[in-house]
Enzyme design. Structure first.
Site, PDB file in Angstrom:
ATOM      1  N   LYS A 174      48.269 -37.316  24.642  1.00 45.31           N
ATOM      2  CA  LYS A 174      49.294 -36.998  23.622  1.00 45.31           C
ATOM      3  C   LYS A 174      50.453 -37.973  23.723  1.00 45.31           C
ATOM      4  O   LYS A 174      50.943 -38.255  24.796  1.00 45.31           O
ATOM      5  CB  LYS A 174      49.852 -35.589  23.855  1.00 45.31           C
ATOM      6  CG  LYS A 174      48.943 -34.481  23.381  1.00 45.31           C
ATOM      7  CD  LYS A 174      49.728 -33.164  23.292  1.00 45.31           C
ATOM      8  CE  LYS A 174      48.799 -31.980  23.285  1.00 45.31           C
ATOM      9  NZ  LYS A 174      48.568 -31.407  24.624  1.00 45.31           N
ATOM     10  N   ASP A 184      41.459 -38.380  25.517  1.00 41.93           N
ATOM     11  CA  ASP A 184      42.632 -38.870  24.790  1.00 41.93           C
ATOM     12  C   ASP A 184      42.184 -39.107  23.350  1.00 41.93           C
ATOM     13  O   ASP A 184      41.184 -38.543  22.917  1.00 41.93           O
ATOM     14  CB  ASP A 184      43.200 -40.130  25.465  1.00 41.93           C
ATOM     15  CG  ASP A 184      42.104 -41.126  25.789  1.00 41.93           C
ATOM     16  OD1 ASP A 184      41.288 -41.424  24.894  1.00 41.93           O
ATOM     17  OD2 ASP A 184      42.032 -41.610  26.943  1.00 41.93           O
ATOM     18  N   MET A 211      42.444 -54.340  23.212  1.00 47.93           N
ATOM     19  CA  MET A 211      43.883 -54.081  23.352  1.00 47.93           C
ATOM     20  C   MET A 211      44.684 -55.327  22.955  1.00 47.93           C
ATOM     21  O   MET A 211      45.692 -55.652  23.568  1.00 47.93           O
ATOM     22  CB  MET A 211      44.219 -53.676  24.801  1.00 47.93           C
ATOM     23  CG  MET A 211      43.501 -52.408  25.234  1.00 47.93           C
ATOM     24  SD  MET A 211      43.750 -52.021  26.982  1.00 47.93           S
ATOM     25  CE  MET A 211      42.639 -53.194  27.741  1.00 47.93           C
TER      26      MET A 211
END
Ligand code: SAH
Length: 259
Positions: free
Chosen positions: A56, A35, A171
């Protein structure tokens, strides 16, 4: 013959921080599923005809974890040598564990190639040691993805605050206001040093610093975006004492400090 799947960590982004094993596998694998998290410099190392982008988002749909799992098994059963390339270390918040279990359940041989995790490396290149003899005897790696107000939150911010050690949040750009508040409510001092390290070791790495009280404004003013880690604790102030002599600020890195 079933091929082998290599769950490979790319490190934080600078190709010089790839392991020798990761580099060899990238050069020799039949196909590399990746990724965007490994960063532009690592992705550029993968020849286009052997790269499969499963992350994507702009335009095309992001490939689901179930689809990635199935694809790994499918390619291996075709006899291919497959690299599943992941940012940082494959077993630190990378869903590598789920992939390993899926491969095992489907009888596909696999190998884990550990790597330099951004949880340690991004703070380090900003001049922040995650532990320090004088300031932090423990460090916790935490996902900031969850809503701290959620009743069943898997992250116990109160318990983390009580450790007195360093907290590194991955995150955690979007929910920074929520857990900064949760930590203050849990009794952490408002002047606790906090640093945000954005795209650590990438050519456009940025660092922004503040305190538990100011860090949300710092984030907004600097426009910090994922991927970034949040480092909370006394160790974050180490940066100020070393930054002048820190040669691994990347040349073109814009450094944002709130002074
Ligand atoms: N397996 C990865 C983490 C995957 S979770 C690792 O070990 O590093 C994705 C999160 O990792 C991002 O949201 C961000 O918090 C962090 N991250 C990954 N690469 C980063 C980098 N170069 N700089 C800062 N944070 C990074």
């Amino acid at each position: 013959m079933t091929g082998t799947v290599y769950l490979v960590g790319s490190g934080p982004g600078d190709p010089d921080l790839l392991t020798v094993r990761a580099k060899r596998l990238l050069e020799t694998a039949d196909v590399v599923l990746h990724d965007k998290l490994p960063g532009p410099e690592i992705i550029d190392l993968v020849p286009d005809d052997r790269a499969e982008d499963v992350g994507k988002r702009a335009g095309g749909e992001r490939t689901s974890q179930a689809e990635i799992n199935e694809r790994l098994v499918e390619l291996a059963r075709e006899g291919q040598t497959v690299v599943r390339l992941k940012g940082g270390d494959p077993f630190v918040f990378g869903r590598g564990g789920e992939e390993a279990e899926y491969l095992a359940a489907h009888g596909v041989p696999f190998e884990v190639v550990p790597a330099v995790t951004s949880a340690v490396a991004a703070p380090a290149v900003a001049g922040i040691p995650v532990t320090h003899r004088d300031h932090a005897s423990s460090v916790s790696f935490v996902t900031g993805h969850e809503d701290p107000a959620k009743e069943e939150s898997a992250v116990d911010w109160e318990a983390l605050a009580a450790t007195g050690g360093t907290i590194v949040v991955l995150m955690g750009v979007g929910r920074l206001p929520d857990y900064a508040t949760a930590l203050r409510e849990a009794g952490m001092a408002p002047d606790t040093p906090v640093a945000l390290v954005e795209r650590g070791t990438w050519p456009d790495q940025r660092v922004a610093t503040g305190t538990l009280k100011t860090i949300v404004d710092v984030r907004d003013e600097a426009g910090i975006e994922p991927p970034a880690v949040t480092v909370i604790g006394e160790v974050a102030a180490t940066r100020e004492r070393v930054v002048e002599w820190l040669a691994n600020e990347r040349d073109d890195a814009a450094v944002v400090d709130d002074g």
